[in-house]
Design a protein around this motif. Structure first.
Motif, PDB file in Angstrom:
ATOM      1  N   GLN A 148     -81.199  44.157 -19.260  1.00 34.24           N
ATOM      2  CA  GLN A 148     -80.327  43.297 -20.054  1.00 34.24           C
ATOM      3  C   GLN A 148     -78.907  43.288 -19.481  1.00 34.24           C
ATOM      4  OE1 GLN A 148     -80.214  44.313 -24.202  1.00 34.24           O
ATOM      5  NE2 GLN A 148     -78.691  42.760 -24.712  1.00 34.24           N
ATOM      6  N   SER A 149     -78.408  44.423 -19.043  1.00 31.58           N
ATOM      7  CA  SER A 149     -77.082  44.498 -18.439  1.00 31.58           C
ATOM      8  C   SER A 149     -77.030  43.690 -17.145  1.00 31.58           C
ATOM      9  CB  SER A 149     -76.708  45.955 -18.161  1.00 31.58           C
ATOM     10  OG  SER A 149     -76.662  46.701 -19.360  1.00 31.58           O
ATOM     11  N   VAL A 150     -78.091  43.759 -16.352  1.00 29.02           N
ATOM     12  CA  VAL A 150     -78.155  42.982 -15.113  1.00 29.02           C
ATOM     13  C   VAL A 150     -78.081  41.485 -15.425  1.00 29.02           C
ATOM     14  CG1 VAL A 150     -79.669  42.307 -13.222  1.00 29.02           C
ATOM     15  CG2 VAL A 150     -79.360  44.724 -13.758  1.00 29.02           C
ATOM     16  N   GLN A 151     -78.855  41.039 -16.406  1.00 25.16           N
ATOM     17  CA  GLN A 151     -78.853  39.614 -16.748  1.00 25.16           C
ATOM     18  C   GLN A 151     -77.497  39.178 -17.285  1.00 25.16           C
ATOM     19  OE1 GLN A 151     -81.310  37.562 -15.928  1.00 25.16           O
ATOM     20  NE2 GLN A 151     -82.291  39.394 -15.042  1.00 25.16           N
ATOM     21  N   GLU A 152     -76.816  40.050 -18.015  1.00 26.87           N
ATOM     22  CA  GLU A 152     -75.492  39.706 -18.543  1.00 26.87           C
ATOM     23  C   GLU A 152     -74.482  39.568 -17.415  1.00 26.87           C
ATOM     24  OE1 GLU A 152     -72.376  41.274 -22.013  1.00 26.87           O
ATOM     25  OE2 GLU A 152     -74.273  42.319 -21.635  1.00 26.87           O
ATOM     26  N   LEU A 153     -74.568  40.432 -16.416  1.00 28.21           N
ATOM     27  CA  LEU A 153     -73.643  40.351 -15.282  1.00 28.21           C
ATOM     28  C   LEU A 153     -73.913  39.119 -14.424  1.00 28.21           C
ATOM     29  CD1 LEU A 153     -73.520  44.117 -14.249  1.00 28.21           C
ATOM     30  CD2 LEU A 153     -71.648  42.763 -15.218  1.00 28.21           C
ATOM     31  N   LEU A 154     -75.142  38.670 -14.394  1.00 25.67           N
ATOM     32  CA  LEU A 154     -75.471  37.479 -13.609  1.00 25.67           C
ATOM     33  C   LEU A 154     -74.883  36.208 -14.213  1.00 25.67           C
ATOM     34  CD1 LEU A 154     -79.185  38.169 -12.574  1.00 25.67           C
ATOM     35  CD2 LEU A 154     -77.176  38.083 -11.068  1.00 25.67           C
ATOM     36  N   THR A 155     -74.401  36.282 -15.456  1.00 26.57           N
ATOM     37  CA  THR A 155     -73.758  35.116 -16.077  1.00 26.57           C
ATOM     38  C   THR A 155     -72.301  34.957 -15.618  1.00 26.57           C
ATOM     39  OG1 THR A 155     -73.034  36.383 -18.022  1.00 26.57           O
ATOM     40  CG2 THR A 155     -75.213  35.356 -18.117  1.00 26.57           C
ATOM     41  N   ILE A 156     -71.761  35.932 -14.902  1.00 23.94           N
ATOM     42  CA  ILE A 156     -70.393  35.832 -14.383  1.00 23.94           C
ATOM     43  C   ILE A 156     -70.336  34.691 -13.366  1.00 23.94           C
ATOM     44  CG2 ILE A 156     -68.605  37.010 -13.058  1.00 23.94           C
ATOM     45  CD1 ILE A 156     -69.641  39.649 -14.173  1.00 23.94           C
ATOM     46  N   ASP A 157     -69.295  33.903 -13.409  1.00 18.68           N
ATOM     47  CA  ASP A 157     -69.138  32.796 -12.453  1.00 18.68           C
ATOM     48  C   ASP A 157     -69.175  33.327 -11.022  1.00 18.68           C
ATOM     49  OD1 ASP A 157     -68.888  30.985 -14.510  1.00 18.68           O
ATOM     50  OD2 ASP A 157     -66.685  30.978 -14.486  1.00 18.68           O
ATOM     51  N   GLY A 158     -70.045  32.753 -10.225  1.00 18.49           N
ATOM     52  CA  GLY A 158     -70.152  33.120  -8.822  1.00 18.49           C
ATOM     53  C   GLY A 158     -71.055  34.308  -8.542  1.00 18.49           C
ATOM     54  N   ALA A 159     -71.619  34.946  -9.576  1.00 17.92           N
ATOM     55  CA  ALA A 159     -72.497  36.108  -9.349  1.00 17.92           C
ATOM     56  C   ALA A 159     -73.808  35.659  -8.695  1.00 17.92           C
ATOM     57  CB  ALA A 159     -72.788  36.812 -10.660  1.00 17.92           C
ATOM     58  N   VAL A 160     -74.167  36.294  -7.603  1.00 12.28           N
ATOM     59  CA  VAL A 160     -75.425  35.963  -6.913  1.00 12.28           C
ATOM     60  C   VAL A 160     -76.387  37.152  -6.851  1.00 12.28           C
ATOM     61  CG1 VAL A 160     -74.403  34.127  -5.527  1.00 12.28           C
ATOM     62  CG2 VAL A 160     -74.361  36.482  -4.680  1.00 12.28           C
ATOM     63  N   GLY A 161     -75.913  38.348  -7.214  1.00 16.04           N
ATOM     64  CA  GLY A 161     -76.796  39.511  -7.175  1.00 16.04           C
ATOM     65  C   GLY A 161     -76.178  40.699  -7.891  1.00 16.04           C
ATOM     66  N   VAL A 162     -77.026  41.472  -8.571  1.00 16.39           N
ATOM     67  CA  VAL A 162     -76.581  42.655  -9.307  1.00 16.39           C
ATOM     68  C   VAL A 162     -77.632  43.748  -9.133  1.00 16.39           C
ATOM     69  CG1 VAL A 162     -75.970  43.649 -11.545  1.00 16.39           C
ATOM     70  CG2 VAL A 162     -75.367  41.278 -11.034  1.00 16.39           C
ATOM     71  N   ALA A 163     -77.159  44.980  -8.970  1.00 17.52           N
ATOM     72  CA  ALA A 163     -78.069  46.131  -8.929  1.00 17.52           C
ATOM     73  C   ALA A 163     -77.391  47.310  -9.614  1.00 17.52           C
ATOM     74  CB  ALA A 163     -78.439  46.487  -7.504  1.00 17.52           C
ATOM     75  N   ILE A 164     -78.188  48.073 -10.359  1.00 16.41           N
ATOM     76  CA  ILE A 164     -77.724  49.334 -10.944  1.00 16.41           C
ATOM     77  C   ILE A 164     -78.491  50.429 -10.216  1.00 16.41           C
ATOM     78  CG2 ILE A 164     -77.533  50.719 -13.031  1.00 16.41           C
ATOM     79  CD1 ILE A 164     -77.542  48.151 -14.648  1.00 16.41           C
ATOM     80  N   ALA A 165     -77.764  51.293  -9.533  1.00 21.63           N
ATOM     81  CA  ALA A 165     -78.406  52.245  -8.627  1.00 21.63           C
ATOM     82  C   ALA A 165     -77.915  53.665  -8.862  1.00 21.63           C
ATOM     83  CB  ALA A 165     -78.162  51.836  -7.175  1.00 21.63           C
ATOM     84  N   ASP A 166     -78.692  54.611  -8.340  1.00 18.29           N
ATOM     85  CA  ASP A 166     -78.364  56.032  -8.395  1.00 18.29           C
ATOM     86  C   ASP A 166     -77.702  56.422  -7.077  1.00 18.29           C
ATOM     87  OD1 ASP A 166     -78.238  58.732  -8.799  1.00 18.29           O
ATOM     88  OD2 ASP A 166     -80.376  59.091  -8.487  1.00 18.29           O
TER      89      ASP A 166
END
Length: 222
Positions: free
Chosen positions: A106-124
């Motif tokens: 859900q956090s990834v999908q929310e960040l993808l709504t940012i203008d210009g966002a093309v990719g998001v990852a949450i990593a260790d």
């Protein structure tokens, strides 16, 4: 004369008993044959009985096991309680993990709504493994997340050597056509994780993107 007759009857009775005993006594050859026969037979096997056991790894369950002590190889030992499997234990183990993964997605999908966002990852940062990812930045997000984990570890190590106790808000990498933002999480339960955000430089508002990234990152819990 009477004494002679009584003695004669006693002798006849004794002879009759001796003949009966001889007739009942078994023949020596027959006894030896029976002994040879029994010596070739295998020893008797104990009867098997099913008992209820609990598999400590899989949780409570009725597991049949065969042990000596009964005539019925299937029926459980009288008085042994039958333990039904408690499926709620499975749910207890799997539901929290599923909920955590759903929250990360859900956090990834929310960040993808940012203008210009093309990719998001949450990593260790310790393993470089991406726990959740989304978008299409024209490169492998999993590989990029693993590579940027080296950046995070190197920066944290440098701050430690310099004696800097401040917390990292974000790390900005500027390319010709992209912004790469790394937000290092530090709340309870998320320490060691980071959010990796890829922005299209021509479409993104960097100030708004950093603000939105900080807001969403602060809401992530594990």
């Amino acid at each position: 004369m009477a004494v002679f007759g009584r003695r004669r009857r006693e002798i006849d009775v004794a002879n009759t008993r001796a003949e009966s005993a001889d007739a009942a006594a078994p023949d020596d050859d027959a006894l030896r044959a029976l002994e040879d026969l029994f010596s070739t037979l295998p020893p008797p096997r104990p009867a098997l009985r099913a008992h209820a056991l609990v598999d400590r790894d899989a949780g409570p369950a009725l597991l049949p096991t065969l042990t000596p002590g009964g005539d019925d190889p299937i029926a459980p030992t009288p008085g042994t309680p039958l333990i039904e499997r408690d499926t709620s234990l499975d749910r207890t183990r799997t539901e929290p993990q599923g909920e955590r993964m759903a929250q990360l997605e859900q956090s990834v999908q929310e960040l993808l709504t940012i203008d210009g966002a093309v990719g998001v990852a949450i990593a260790d940062s310790a393993s470089g493994m991406a726990l959740a990812q989304g978008g299409h930045p024209a490169f492998d997000l999993g590989v990029a997340a693993a590579g940027n984990s080296n950046v995070v570890r190197a920066k944290l190590q440098t701050m430690k050597e310099l004696g800097i106790a401040s917390r990292i808000d974000d790390i900005l990498i500027t390319l010709d056509d992209q912004y790469h933002l790394i937000n290092v999480l530090s709340s309870s339960g998320t320490e060691g994780l980071f959010v990796y955000l890829v922005l299209d430089k021509a479409k993104a508002n960097l100030a708004l993107a950093r603000h939105k990234l900080a807001t969403v990152a602060g809401q992530i819990t594990i």
